[in-house]
Design a protein around this motif. Sequence first.
Motif, mmCIF file in Angstrom:
data_model
loop_
_atom_site.group_PDB
_atom_site.id
_atom_site.type_symbol
_atom_site.label_atom_id
_atom_site.label_comp_id
_atom_site.label_asym_id
_atom_site.label_seq_id
_atom_site.Cartn_x
_atom_site.Cartn_y
_atom_site.Cartn_z
ATOM 1 N N ARG A 31 0.851 -1.191 0.000
ATOM 2 C CA ARG A 31 0.000 0.000 0.000
ATOM 3 C C ARG A 31 0.897 1.254 0.000
ATOM 4 N N THR A 32 1.286 1.678 -1.169
ATOM 5 C CA THR A 32 2.096 2.889 -1.300
ATOM 6 C C THR A 32 1.485 3.753 -2.374
ATOM 7 N N PRO A 33 1.776 5.035 -2.398
ATOM 8 C CA PRO A 33 1.241 5.920 -3.445
ATOM 9 C C PRO A 33 1.572 5.427 -4.844
ATOM 10 N N LYS A 34 2.620 4.662 -4.959
ATOM 11 C CA LYS A 34 3.055 4.144 -6.248
ATOM 12 C C LYS A 34 1.961 3.311 -6.906
ATOM 13 N N HIS A 35 1.114 2.635 -6.078
ATOM 14 C CA HIS A 35 0.091 1.740 -6.610
ATOM 15 C C HIS A 35 -1.307 2.339 -6.497
ATOM 16 N N LYS A 36 -1.370 3.613 -6.198
ATOM 17 C CA LYS A 36 -2.662 4.263 -6.000
ATOM 18 C C LYS A 36 -3.516 4.195 -7.249
ATOM 19 N N HIS A 37 -2.903 4.478 -8.411
ATOM 20 C CA HIS A 37 -3.663 4.496 -9.648
ATOM 21 C C HIS A 37 -4.139 3.094 -10.024
ATOM 22 N N ALA A 38 -3.331 2.068 -9.719
ATOM 23 C CA ALA A 38 -3.740 0.687 -10.011
ATOM 24 C C ALA A 38 -4.965 0.318 -9.194
ATOM 25 N N ARG A 39 -4.951 0.719 -7.868
ATOM 26 C CA ARG A 39 -6.104 0.418 -7.027
ATOM 27 C C ARG A 39 -7.321 1.197 -7.484
ATOM 28 N N THR A 40 -7.105 2.412 -7.925
ATOM 29 C CA THR A 40 -8.210 3.245 -8.393
ATOM 30 C C THR A 40 -8.883 2.621 -9.600
ATOM 31 N N PHE A 41 -8.130 1.926 -10.431
ATOM 32 C CA PHE A 41 -8.697 1.288 -11.620
ATOM 33 C C PHE A 41 -9.333 -0.069 -11.295
ATOM 34 N N ILE A 42 -8.642 -0.895 -10.496
ATOM 35 C CA ILE A 42 -9.101 -2.258 -10.251
ATOM 36 C C ILE A 42 -10.360 -2.293 -9.399
ATOM 37 N N ALA A 43 -10.419 -1.484 -8.343
ATOM 38 C CA ALA A 43 -11.560 -1.529 -7.422
ATOM 39 C C ALA A 43 -12.889 -1.246 -8.120
ATOM 40 N N PRO A 44 -12.994 -0.177 -8.943
ATOM 41 C CA PRO A 44 -14.281 0.059 -9.630
ATOM 42 C C PRO A 44 -14.660 -1.068 -10.576
ATOM 43 N N VAL A 45 -13.673 -1.625 -11.277
ATOM 44 C CA VAL A 45 -13.971 -2.724 -12.205
ATOM 45 C C VAL A 45 -14.476 -3.941 -11.441
ATOM 46 N N TYR A 46 -13.827 -4.231 -10.312
ATOM 47 C CA TYR A 46 -14.240 -5.381 -9.509
ATOM 48 C C TYR A 46 -15.651 -5.185 -8.953
ATOM 49 N N ASN A 47 -15.930 -4.005 -8.440
ATOM 50 C CA ASN A 47 -17.258 -3.725 -7.888
ATOM 51 C C ASN A 47 -18.334 -3.765 -8.970
ATOM 52 N N PHE A 48 -17.988 -3.272 -10.173
ATOM 53 C CA PHE A 48 -18.933 -3.319 -11.288
ATOM 54 C C PHE A 48 -19.231 -4.764 -11.669
ATOM 55 N N ALA A 49 -18.187 -5.596 -11.701
ATOM 56 C CA ALA A 49 -18.383 -7.011 -12.035
ATOM 57 C C ALA A 49 -19.257 -7.698 -10.986
ATOM 58 N N LYS A 50 -19.088 -7.346 -9.724
ATOM 59 C CA LYS A 50 -19.915 -7.935 -8.662
ATOM 60 C C LYS A 50 -21.386 -7.580 -8.840
ATOM 61 N N ARG A 51 -21.654 -6.360 -9.311
ATOM 62 C CA ARG A 51 -23.045 -5.925 -9.466
ATOM 63 C C ARG A 51 -23.744 -6.620 -10.628
ATOM 64 N N ILE A 52 -23.017 -6.853 -11.723
ATOM 65 C CA ILE A 52 -23.668 -7.407 -12.916
ATOM 66 C C ILE A 52 -23.656 -8.935 -12.947
ATOM 67 N N MET A 53 -22.776 -9.557 -12.193
ATOM 68 C CA MET A 53 -22.737 -11.023 -12.177
ATOM 69 C C MET A 53 -23.914 -11.562 -11.378
ATOM 70 N N PRO A 54 -24.563 -12.646 -11.866
ATOM 71 C CA PRO A 54 -25.681 -13.222 -11.104
ATOM 72 C C PRO A 54 -25.191 -13.816 -9.792
ATOM 73 N N LYS A 55 -26.035 -13.734 -8.776
ATOM 74 C CA LYS A 55 -25.679 -14.293 -7.477
ATOM 75 C C LYS A 55 -25.703 -15.817 -7.532
ATOM 76 N N ILE A 56 -24.867 -16.433 -6.728
ATOM 77 C CA ILE A 56 -24.839 -17.885 -6.645
ATOM 78 C C ILE A 56 -26.095 -18.365 -5.943
ATOM 79 N N SER A 57 -26.826 -19.279 -6.580
ATOM 80 C CA SER A 57 -28.051 -19.802 -5.977
ATOM 81 C C SER A 57 -27.706 -20.779 -4.849
ATOM 82 N N ASP A 58 -28.716 -21.117 -4.063
ATOM 83 C CA ASP A 58 -28.497 -22.056 -2.965
ATOM 84 C C ASP A 58 -28.049 -23.412 -3.484
ATOM 85 N N THR A 59 -28.641 -23.863 -4.606
ATOM 86 C CA THR A 59 -28.252 -25.165 -5.152
ATOM 87 C C THR A 59 -26.832 -25.129 -5.703
ATOM 88 N N GLU A 60 -26.442 -23.998 -6.321
ATOM 89 C CA GLU A 60 -25.072 -23.877 -6.817
ATOM 90 C C GLU A 60 -24.080 -23.847 -5.660
#
Length: 413
Positions: free
Chosen positions: A22-51
């Motif tokens: 966690r250094t300023p050097k990686h700030k921009h990488a975290r800024t890019f990855i976190a929104p993409v990951y959160n967006f993917a979580k929102r659009i991906m279907p939830k795992i059903s109980d049977t799955e």
Amino acid sequence: STFLRVMRSSVVKAAGRALVQRTPKHKHARTFIAPVYNFAKRIMPKISDTERAALESGTIAFDKDLFSGDPSLKEICQKYKPVLTAEEQSFLNNEVEVLCEMLDGHQIDKDQNLSPKVWQYIRENKFMGMVIPKHFGGKGFGAHAHAKVVEKIAGRSLACAVTVMVPNSLGPGELLHHYGTPEQKAYYLPRLAHGIDIPCFGLTGPTNGSDAASMRDEGVVCMENGVLGMRVTFNKRYITLAPVATVVGLAFRLSDPNKLLTKGKEGITVALLPTEKNQFAPNGLPGLKIGNRHDPLGAAFMNGTVQSESMFVPMSCVIGGEERTGFGWNMLMECLGEGRGISLPAMGMASSRLAILAIGGYARVRKQFKVPIAEMEGIQEKLAIIAGNAYTLAAAQSFFDAILADKQKPPVL
């Protein structure tokens, strides 16, 4: 290879530092990855109980080493070695050989049924109880023996192979052995082993196959005449052995709106429904209907429908009793997945061997320019591909059998 190992180690270390540092050097990488990951979580279907149940059931075998990125082929070969016991080999060489000699494929297709003598031989020699433990009257065979028996029979008659396969893999015997109450085991397992009872298993319906999440068959917990039970409505089809079954394994979705359950829970439940009165259904199940026989592509094995409309089923019919209500999907994933990993590949292996026999034989007797076509390079190339695929199938089959022999239960492998 040393260079590759060094490179791989360097890449992994660099990736690890990039993820955790966690250094300023990686700030921009975290800024890019976190929104993409959160967006993917929102659009991906939830795992059903049977799955989720499918993912969490069973155990992890060699796939753990595979996903670690550093599997050891030597350790895998040493650990997983499928073998037949002397008793299993004797059964394969004698009883199975006799059964194969009794099978007349043309007559079976013509009659759309096995002969009475074949049915009797299968029952008397415990072909339907290969996986049932010996102390319950079964053969107590391992996964590899089960696979080899089905494979050999399938090379002679698909209808007979399916008849033997279902009680040992897709039937309730395995479920009873692992989850049944002591009373259920003592009553049903000896009867199944000796062919007194013929089982079938009702999972498939008009809207679902193995996908239990799409199941519309329902049961409602109720109390009638002082007996805790369920009113069950179901419509099952494509059920192998249903037309001749004396006990029906049934999967359905259970609800408890009046909160009558003291154990277990709501959810997918598995019950055993006898076609005649017994100690678990003293009054019988008069609403149980075994309907017309299906004709799956002209195949001669028994296949049909099982139905009922608001039929009362005592809680004693649930595999494992009341405390096992709602645990049906986990039970199915852990046991039926194992059976399917044995029986269906065995029939595929039989088809592969039969294809090699027919194609290889034809290539020797068929001549062009006074030369057997088997000696022509173009034909040899295709024969080599067929043989190579057969060896691959045989290796995969033996590998899976060995995993099961190691007491592993991979539900989706």
